[in-house]
Design a protein around this motif. Structure first.
Motif, PDB file in Angstrom:
ATOM      1  N   TYR A  16      34.998  16.581  35.673  1.00 23.32           N
ATOM      2  CA  TYR A  16      33.575  16.745  35.384  1.00 23.32           C
ATOM      3  C   TYR A  16      33.004  15.443  34.829  1.00 23.32           C
ATOM      4  O   TYR A  16      33.713  14.684  34.161  1.00 23.32           O
ATOM      5  CB  TYR A  16      33.352  17.836  34.327  1.00 23.32           C
ATOM      6  CG  TYR A  16      33.646  19.234  34.793  1.00 23.32           C
ATOM      7  CD1 TYR A  16      32.922  19.822  35.826  1.00 23.32           C
ATOM      8  CD2 TYR A  16      34.641  19.989  34.174  1.00 23.32           C
ATOM      9  CE1 TYR A  16      33.189  21.124  36.239  1.00 23.32           C
ATOM     10  CE2 TYR A  16      34.902  21.297  34.589  1.00 23.32           C
ATOM     11  CZ  TYR A  16      34.179  21.854  35.622  1.00 23.32           C
ATOM     12  OH  TYR A  16      34.440  23.129  36.020  1.00 23.32           O
ATOM     13  N   GLY A  17      31.715  15.219  35.050  1.00 24.32           N
ATOM     14  CA  GLY A  17      31.036  14.091  34.419  1.00 24.32           C
ATOM     15  C   GLY A  17      31.048  14.289  32.909  1.00 24.32           C
ATOM     16  O   GLY A  17      31.150  15.420  32.424  1.00 24.32           O
ATOM     17  N   ARG A  70      30.220  23.818  36.094  1.00 25.83           N
ATOM     18  CA  ARG A  70      28.928  23.144  36.214  1.00 25.83           C
ATOM     19  C   ARG A  70      28.139  23.860  37.295  1.00 25.83           C
ATOM     20  O   ARG A  70      28.703  24.555  38.140  1.00 25.83           O
ATOM     21  CB  ARG A  70      29.098  21.676  36.564  1.00 25.83           C
ATOM     22  CG  ARG A  70      29.669  21.466  37.956  1.00 25.83           C
ATOM     23  CD  ARG A  70      29.733  19.985  38.310  1.00 25.83           C
ATOM     24  NE  ARG A  70      30.304  19.818  39.631  1.00 25.83           N
ATOM     25  CZ  ARG A  70      29.626  19.940  40.776  1.00 25.83           C
ATOM     26  NH1 ARG A  70      28.346  20.217  40.753  1.00 25.83           N
ATOM     27  NH2 ARG A  70      30.211  19.786  41.943  1.00 25.83           N
ATOM     28  N   LYS A  72      25.922  23.717  40.693  1.00 21.31           N
ATOM     29  CA  LYS A  72      25.921  22.834  41.863  1.00 21.31           C
ATOM     30  C   LYS A  72      24.727  21.892  41.800  1.00 21.31           C
ATOM     31  O   LYS A  72      23.697  22.207  41.230  1.00 21.31           O
ATOM     32  CB  LYS A  72      25.865  23.672  43.135  1.00 21.31           C
ATOM     33  CG  LYS A  72      27.081  24.583  43.291  1.00 21.31           C
ATOM     34  CD  LYS A  72      27.402  24.799  44.720  1.00 21.31           C
ATOM     35  CE  LYS A  72      28.508  25.803  44.927  1.00 21.31           C
ATOM     36  NZ  LYS A  72      29.740  25.526  44.339  1.00 21.31           N
ATOM     37  N   GLY A  73      24.884  20.740  42.383  1.00 23.05           N
ATOM     38  CA  GLY A  73      23.826  19.731  42.337  1.00 23.05           C
ATOM     39  C   GLY A  73      24.068  18.795  41.161  1.00 23.05           C
ATOM     40  O   GLY A  73      25.113  18.813  40.526  1.00 23.05           O
ATOM     41  N   ASP A  74      23.096  18.003  40.843  1.00 22.05           N
ATOM     42  CA  ASP A  74      23.249  16.987  39.804  1.00 22.05           C
ATOM     43  C   ASP A  74      22.326  17.260  38.618  1.00 22.05           C
ATOM     44  O   ASP A  74      21.831  16.350  37.977  1.00 22.05           O
ATOM     45  CB  ASP A  74      22.958  15.604  40.399  1.00 22.05           C
ATOM     46  CG  ASP A  74      23.464  14.488  39.509  1.00 22.05           C
ATOM     47  OD1 ASP A  74      24.385  14.731  38.703  1.00 22.05           O
ATOM     48  OD2 ASP A  74      22.929  13.374  39.613  1.00 22.05           O
ATOM     49  N   SER A  75      22.112  18.537  38.316  1.00 27.13           N
ATOM     50  CA  SER A  75      21.160  18.895  37.255  1.00 27.13           C
ATOM     51  C   SER A  75      21.738  18.728  35.853  1.00 27.13           C
ATOM     52  O   SER A  75      20.995  18.693  34.885  1.00 27.13           O
ATOM     53  CB  SER A  75      20.730  20.348  37.434  1.00 27.13           C
ATOM     54  OG  SER A  75      21.826  21.222  37.175  1.00 27.13           O
ATOM     55  N   GLY A  76      23.061  18.667  35.745  1.00 23.28           N
ATOM     56  CA  GLY A  76      23.693  18.637  34.431  1.00 23.28           C
ATOM     57  C   GLY A  76      23.811  20.017  33.823  1.00 23.28           C
ATOM     58  O   GLY A  76      24.323  20.177  32.723  1.00 23.28           O
ATOM     59  N   TYR A  78      25.099  24.041  33.559  1.00 25.77           N
ATOM     60  CA  TYR A  78      26.421  24.665  33.595  1.00 25.77           C
ATOM     61  C   TYR A  78      26.252  26.155  33.373  1.00 25.77           C
ATOM     62  O   TYR A  78      25.155  26.630  33.076  1.00 25.77           O
ATOM     63  CB  TYR A  78      27.349  24.030  32.560  1.00 25.77           C
ATOM     64  CG  TYR A  78      26.820  24.080  31.143  1.00 25.77           C
ATOM     65  CD1 TYR A  78      27.355  24.961  30.214  1.00 25.77           C
ATOM     66  CD2 TYR A  78      25.784  23.239  30.727  1.00 25.77           C
ATOM     67  CE1 TYR A  78      26.874  25.013  28.909  1.00 25.77           C
ATOM     68  CE2 TYR A  78      25.305  23.291  29.436  1.00 25.77           C
ATOM     69  CZ  TYR A  78      25.852  24.177  28.534  1.00 25.77           C
ATOM     70  OH  TYR A  78      25.378  24.237  27.248  1.00 25.77           O
TER      71      TYR A  78
END
Length: 139
Positions: A16-17, A70, A72-76, A78
């Protein structure tokens, strides 16, 4: 901070980021804390289900599986996931209609910058971890 017993789970968290990892680690710790403080739950098993960190009450069979991941996508964002046929998310919605953002009958969503209502979240987790115990008592 509880150590990982399963290297696959540790690897999933490492993938995870950093921002979402930190939030998921807080959720993970909360799940373990609630389990330890809730009568009848026992020791949790931490594993991967569908590639998601998952928490099972294998020792006692007291509850349903709780998963975290998390969005899906890049929303941050979870989420905390539950078995969609358990009826738990409907119970949470009845108890806390304005407190959480829900995904159908399967999840509670959290935004990247959202303040998490800890008391209410702990209550929802405890309900999930004791779901089967409560069903048995109703019979």
């Amino acid at each position: 901070m509880k150590r990982f017993g399963d290297p696959r789970v540790a690897a999933a968290f490492k993938a995870y980021g950093p921002n979402v990892r930190d939030r998921l680690m807080v959720l993970r710790e909360t799940i373990f804390e609630v389990a330890a403080a809730t009568d009848g739950v026992g020791v949790l098993t931490e594993t991967l289900k569908w590639g998601q960190p998952s928490y099972l009450t294998e020792q006692t069979g007291s509850g349903t599986t709780v998963r975290i991941d998390r969005l899906k996508g890049d929303s941050g964002g979870y989420a905390l996931y539950f078995h969609c046929q358990s009826g738990l998310v409907g119970q949470f919605r009845d108890l806390y209609p304005e407190t959480f953002s829900y995904e159908g009958e399967r999840a509670i969503h959290f935004g990247a910058k959202e303040r998490v209502p800890v008391r209410e979240l702990r209550h929802c987790i405890a309900l999930a971890l004791t779901h089967h115990l409560r069903k048995k008592r109703k019979k």
